[in-house]
Scaffold this motif. Structure first.
Motif, short mmCIF file in Angstrom:
data_model
loop_
_atom_site.label_atom_id
_atom_site.label_comp_id
_atom_site.label_asym_id
_atom_site.label_seq_id
_atom_site.Cartn_x
_atom_site.Cartn_y
_atom_site.Cartn_z
N ALA A 296 0.83 -1.21 0.00
CA ALA A 296 0.00 0.00 0.00
C ALA A 296 0.87 1.26 0.00
O ALA A 296 0.55 2.24 -0.67
N ILE A 297 1.98 1.21 0.73
CA ILE A 297 2.87 2.37 0.80
C ILE A 297 3.51 2.65 -0.56
O ILE A 297 3.55 3.79 -1.03
N PHE A 298 3.99 1.59 -1.22
CA PHE A 298 4.71 1.78 -2.48
C PHE A 298 3.79 1.92 -3.69
O PHE A 298 4.28 2.08 -4.81
N THR A 299 2.49 1.88 -3.46
CA THR A 299 1.55 2.18 -4.54
C THR A 299 0.76 3.45 -4.25
O THR A 299 -0.07 3.85 -5.07
N ASP A 300 1.01 4.06 -3.11
CA ASP A 300 0.33 5.29 -2.72
C ASP A 300 1.18 6.49 -3.15
O ASP A 300 2.33 6.64 -2.72
N ARG A 301 0.63 7.36 -3.98
CA ARG A 301 1.40 8.47 -4.53
C ARG A 301 1.83 9.47 -3.45
O ARG A 301 2.88 10.12 -3.56
N ILE A 302 1.03 9.60 -2.39
CA ILE A 302 1.41 10.50 -1.30
C ILE A 302 2.67 9.98 -0.61
O ILE A 302 3.63 10.72 -0.37
N SER A 303 2.67 8.68 -0.30
CA SER A 303 3.83 8.06 0.34
C SER A 303 5.05 8.10 -0.56
O SER A 303 6.17 8.38 -0.10
N ILE A 304 4.85 7.82 -1.84
CA ILE A 304 5.96 7.85 -2.80
C ILE A 304 6.53 9.28 -2.87
O ILE A 304 7.75 9.48 -2.90
N GLY A 305 5.65 10.27 -2.89
CA GLY A 305 6.10 11.66 -2.92
C GLY A 305 6.94 12.01 -1.71
O GLY A 305 7.95 12.73 -1.83
N ILE A 306 6.54 11.52 -0.53
CA ILE A 306 7.30 11.78 0.69
C ILE A 306 8.68 11.13 0.62
O ILE A 306 9.70 11.76 0.94
N MET A 307 8.72 9.87 0.18
CA MET A 307 10.01 9.16 0.10
C MET A 307 10.93 9.80 -0.94
O MET A 307 12.13 10.00 -0.67
N VAL A 308 10.40 10.11 -2.11
CA VAL A 308 11.22 10.75 -3.14
C VAL A 308 11.67 12.13 -2.66
O VAL A 308 12.81 12.55 -2.88
N GLY A 309 10.77 12.84 -1.98
CA GLY A 309 11.11 14.16 -1.46
C GLY A 309 12.28 14.11 -0.49
O GLY A 309 13.22 14.91 -0.58
N LEU A 310 12.24 13.16 0.45
CA LEU A 310 13.30 13.06 1.45
C LEU A 310 14.62 12.56 0.87
O LEU A 310 15.68 13.14 1.11
N VAL A 311 14.56 11.49 0.09
CA VAL A 311 15.80 10.87 -0.40
C VAL A 311 16.39 11.63 -1.59
O VAL A 311 17.59 11.90 -1.64
N VAL A 312 15.55 11.98 -2.55
CA VAL A 312 16.03 12.64 -3.77
C VAL A 312 15.97 14.16 -3.64
O VAL A 312 16.94 14.86 -3.94
N GLY A 313 14.82 14.66 -3.17
CA GLY A 313 14.63 16.10 -3.10
C GLY A 313 15.61 16.78 -2.16
O GLY A 313 16.15 17.84 -2.47
#
Length: 407
Positions: A296-313
């Protein structure tokens, strides 16, 4: 010395040593990690029902609108102590510390701002079409000082002290930005009377500081009353801690061994690191992380946005803005810190944790909040590993080059 006196002295020394250890970022980070792991174990075990029952148990006077759950008391009440310590650190750094002059402050300030904008933009772009997204773009804007500096202390102890100063300064400015985000975005239905009362109490606190009054019998009730007033006003209650911290005197008078801010930070830091933040993490980090929950986490765009934001952003924002600032001669790279080292520091900036978990709870509800908090934990763990890995590889390459040159 008698045997009893010796035992008392030994006990006092052990207590002092414990407090000193809790003042270090490494120890504080380990205690925080332990509380998080325990919360995850309980939340994903047969005891999950008991864990949730304790977290959701309501306590407090309803007449004062303080009938909060145990989890809310940890988030709104205990965490105000952490934010008070943050306020003290901010005041010290802005007044007499590394951020007290434009030359010192400019590069970490630019890096911090870049490290807030880039994650927010990425998270917003990824989750913008989700109906539950709301203000979730704000979750990845924060860097956790304890964890980030703790990882740096473990994996990058060989770096010059300028690297630690840069990361600390960046995190302090980042904290200031996160405080502004919380105050602006998560204020609802302002109660102007309560806000005026809070302002008057803060003015009273400043007056006592100005008059060099030091008795705790005045300050503790005043601080509690300020917290209640801010909570009632509609502004998030932790802002009370920040406000009082910023109003505390940081310059030492000639007759004082230490300024009030230094004394308070010395006394409260062990409690903040050893009790306040771990208790908050214990009640905030208990989220499902089983197979179905992870899907559910890895298919949820909100969660993906948070992870990409922290690690990449965070990496793009901190490293990119630092590179641009140095190229434009707006600031100087920390002495002895190479671009690879700066890249590792930018990766460590992706450790969100404490404030990110708080913003996740404030911006989302229900399952969306649980997924967002799990995303923060996953991203923070990944940023820790990547940052530490770059530091270790960089160290080994430096040693190999040094040995090759010697041969």
């Amino acid at each position: 010395m008698s045997k009893a006196a010796r035992k008392k002295s030994d006990a006092e020394n052990r207590g002092f040593d414990l407090a000193e250890h809790l003042r270090t970022e490494t120890t504080g980070g380990l205690v925080l990690l332990g509380a998080t792991v325990l919360a995850l174990i309980l939340a994903n075990s047969p005891a999950s029902g008991l864990y949730q029952a304790v977290r959701d148990f309501t306590i407090g006077p309803e007449s004062l609108h303080l009938d909060l759950t145990v989890g809310e008391w940890a988030k709104d009440g205990l965490l105000a102590i952490f934010f008070f310590v943050v306020g003290l650190e901010l005041k010290r750094e802005l007044t007499i510390g590394e951020l007290s002059t434009p030359k010192k402050a400019l590069l970490p300030a630019i890096a911090a701002v870049g490290g807030m904008i880039a994650p927010a933009v990425l998270a917003f772009l990824i989750s913008r079409n989700e109906p539950e997204a709301g203000l979730a773009w704000a979750v990845p804007v924060a860097t956790d000082i304890a964890f980030a500096v703790g990882v740096l202390s473990l994996a990058g102890s060989w770096l010059p002290t300028t690297a630690r100063v840069f990361l600390l300064s960046l995190a302090v400015v980042d904290d200031l930005g996160a405080i502004i985000v919380i105050a602006v975005l998560f204020t609802s239905g302002l109660n102007w009377i309560a806000l005026l009362v809070a302002g008057a109490l803060c003015a009273g606190y400043w007056y006592l500081q100005h008059k060099r009054i030091t008795t705790a019998w005045l300050y503790v009730p005043l601080a509690v009353a300020t917290w209640v007033a801010v909570h009632t006003s509609g502004i998030h209650a932790t802002i009370a801690g920040v406000a009082l911290g910023l109003l505390t005197r940081v310059r030492r008078d000639p007759y004082e061994p230490a300024a009030p801010a230094a004394r308070l930070e010395h006394r409260l830091q062990p409690w903040s690191a050893g009790l306040v933040i771990p208790v908050f993490a214990f009640f905030a980090a208990g989220v499902p992380v089983g197979g179905e929950a992870l899907r559910a986490i890895f298919t949820d765009r909100i969660s993906i946005g948070i992870m990409v934001g922290l690690v990449v952003g965070k990496f793009i924002g901190i490293f990119g803005s630092s590179l641009l600032a140095v190229k434009l001669r707006l600031g100087d790279r920390p002495a002895g810190v190479g671009w690879t080292d700066l890249a590792s520091l930018a990766l460590l900036g992706g450790i969100g944790f404490t404030v990110s978990l708080l913003i996740a709870e404030l911006s989302l509800t229900g399952d969306a909040a649980e997924r967002a908090k799990a995303a923060v934990l996953i991203a923070s763990a990944l940023a820790s590993v990547l940052g530490a890995l770059v530091l270790v590889v960089r160290r080994r390459l430096a040693r190999a080059n040094s040995n090759g040159t010697a041969n």
